[in-house]
Design a protein around this motif. Structure first.
Motif, PDB file in Angstrom:
ATOM      1  N   SER A 107      33.012  38.818  28.782  1.00 43.60           N
ATOM      2  CA  SER A 107      31.929  38.316  29.627  1.00 43.60           C
ATOM      3  C   SER A 107      30.539  38.648  29.112  1.00 43.60           C
ATOM      4  O   SER A 107      29.548  38.377  29.784  1.00 43.60           O
ATOM      5  CB  SER A 107      32.073  38.886  31.049  1.00 43.60           C
ATOM      6  N   ASP A 138      38.416  42.185  32.467  1.00 49.05           N
ATOM      7  CA  ASP A 138      37.061  41.819  32.056  1.00 49.05           C
ATOM      8  C   ASP A 138      36.639  42.696  30.884  1.00 49.05           C
ATOM      9  O   ASP A 138      36.786  43.921  30.918  1.00 49.05           O
ATOM     10  CB  ASP A 138      36.100  42.005  33.231  1.00 49.05           C
ATOM     11  N   TYR A 197      34.172  33.820  29.376  1.00 50.87           N
ATOM     12  CA  TYR A 197      33.011  33.506  30.212  1.00 50.87           C
ATOM     13  C   TYR A 197      32.076  32.647  29.350  1.00 50.87           C
ATOM     14  O   TYR A 197      31.006  33.084  28.930  1.00 50.87           O
ATOM     15  CB  TYR A 197      32.267  34.762  30.610  1.00 50.87           C
ATOM     16  N   MET A 200      35.260  29.423  31.468  1.00 51.34           N
ATOM     17  CA  MET A 200      34.759  29.798  32.776  1.00 51.34           C
ATOM     18  C   MET A 200      33.287  29.447  32.912  1.00 51.34           C
ATOM     19  O   MET A 200      32.541  29.475  31.927  1.00 51.34           O
ATOM     20  CB  MET A 200      34.930  31.300  33.027  1.00 51.34           C
ATOM     21  N   TYR A 226      33.503  31.415  38.678  1.00 51.73           N
ATOM     22  CA  TYR A 226      33.317  32.709  39.318  1.00 51.73           C
ATOM     23  C   TYR A 226      32.349  32.543  40.480  1.00 51.73           C
ATOM     24  O   TYR A 226      31.158  32.340  40.292  1.00 51.73           O
ATOM     25  CB  TYR A 226      32.766  33.711  38.301  1.00 51.73           C
ATOM     26  N   LYS A 268      29.993  30.594  35.375  1.00 47.19           N
ATOM     27  CA  LYS A 268      29.519  31.613  36.313  1.00 47.19           C
ATOM     28  C   LYS A 268      28.004  31.548  36.369  1.00 47.19           C
ATOM     29  O   LYS A 268      27.360  31.566  35.315  1.00 47.19           O
ATOM     30  CB  LYS A 268      29.972  32.999  35.850  1.00 47.19           C
ATOM     31  N   LYS A 324      27.788  31.550  31.153  1.00 46.49           N
ATOM     32  CA  LYS A 324      27.357  32.617  32.065  1.00 46.49           C
ATOM     33  C   LYS A 324      25.837  32.650  32.060  1.00 46.49           C
ATOM     34  O   LYS A 324      25.208  33.012  31.068  1.00 46.49           O
ATOM     35  CB  LYS A 324      27.931  33.964  31.634  1.00 46.49           C
TER      36      LYS A 324
END
Length: 334
Positions: A174, A121, A201, A255, A281, A257, A204
């Motif tokens: 991220s 990360d 990410y 991703m 996530y 999240k 997010k």
């Protein structure tokens, strides 16, 4: 009687016993599709329980080997690392130091299991003394926190190269900085790490479901919040734009999240980018809610977790980052 309707068509025929249900099941969880987060802190002989996340721990580097052995025995093939340094500063220098906590941990993990996929990360919230995800240069009394995007990109590039040099298999930024994928891709390529994929990410949200993580990673903001750089949870179209930009900049994987409360976003992203692997996530807050309800006897933990993770997978996630990875791997074996 009309063709194709009741009583000729009875969908319950395919539900009549477990063998039939297993045969026609459309979606199956697999330990290979689970990624376990690991929190690594400075010190020695440490395996600190995380109060808000039962069964989760902070590990010192010297305690990692036993954890990696346990993970390997369960069939888990991937981990994602979060570091907690000995000292924090305004720039989070441990994040891009070749002697940083994560950079020290990766060779130990690789020695314990060379085949384990190590995702690193990339962010600064755990490393900065202010708890924000990049360079902050302003009066802390201001209402909105302004992270300097472009100065942060330069540090993310250094962090990415440092983690790749240490042996990370995948780089996962991220911090929600504009242009982060492009900056990291250029830095990795220039340093000879063209083969290292980027898991962005991309989506997010500024979510209330990160609370336990901030305790685990010791990275809560010391002032303000992160709404000037993390996404408004009301927005879906913005998520599509974020993903499209990351794809254009060279992201190899995307991703979403959080996961459980954002199944619609997972579905939309997968439909828009079917050719790219998509992760989701399942966050600390989502984990803690199930844990708390299970401890009260309000839900069956095993059934609830398997249902939720299957729903995330069914919505379009190819793999799931979850604190339940070890437990689910045990259940799937059983």
């Amino acid at each position: 009687m009309r063709d194709g309707l009741f009583p000729q068509t009875r969908l319950r025929r395919l539900r009549q016993n477990q063998q039939v249900r297993n045969l026609v099941r459309e979606m199956r969880l697999d330990a290979d599709k689970l990624v376990l987060p690991i929190f690594i802190r400075h010190g020695a002989g440490i395996k600190n329980p995380i109060a808000s996340m039962p069964e989760q721990f902070q590990f010192s580097v010297d305690r990692l080997e036993e954890e990696i052995q346990a993970i390997t025995a369960l069939g888990i093939r991937s981990v994602i690392l979060f570091g907690i340094p000995a000292e924090k500063d305004p720039l989070g220098q441990d994040a891009y130091s070749d002697k940083g906590i994560v950079q020290t941990a990766i060779p130990v993990i690789k020695k314990a299991n060379p085949d384990l996929l190590v995702i690193s990360d990339l962010c600064f919230c755990e490393y900065t003394d202010h708890g924000h995800c990049g360079v902050v240069e302003h009066d802390h009394t201001e209402k909105e926190v302004n992270v300097d995007n472009d100065k942060t990109l330069a540090l993310l590039a250094k962090q990415a190269v440092s983690h790749a040099k240490a042996g990370a298999d995948v780089i996962a930024p991220s911090g929600n900085m504009d242009g982060m994928v492009q900056a990291i891709r250029e830095a990795l390529d220039a340093a000879g790490y063209q083969h290292i994929p980027i898991l962005s990410y991309s989506v997010k949200y500024a979510s209330s479901l990160y609370g336990p993580f901030r305790q685990a990673a010791e990275g809560a903001p010391q002032f303000g919040d992160r709404r000037t750089y993390q996404m408004d949870f009301s927005n879906a179209g913005e998520a599509m734009r974020e993903c499209a930009l990351d794809v254009a900049e060279g992201a190899d994987m995307l991703m979403v999240k959080p996961a459980h409360a954002y199944l619609d976003i997972i579905y939309r992203v997968k439909q828009a980018h079917p050719g790219l692997p998509l992760g989701a996530y399942h966050t600390s807050g989502e984990y803690a809610m199930i844990k708390a309800a299970a401890e009260k006897g309000w839900v069956d933990e095993r059934k609830g977790v398997l249902e939720v993770l299957t729903a995330i997978h069914r919505a379009g996630a190819d793999f799931i980052i979850t604190y339940y990875a070890k437990r689910v791997a045990e259940w799937l074996r059983g």
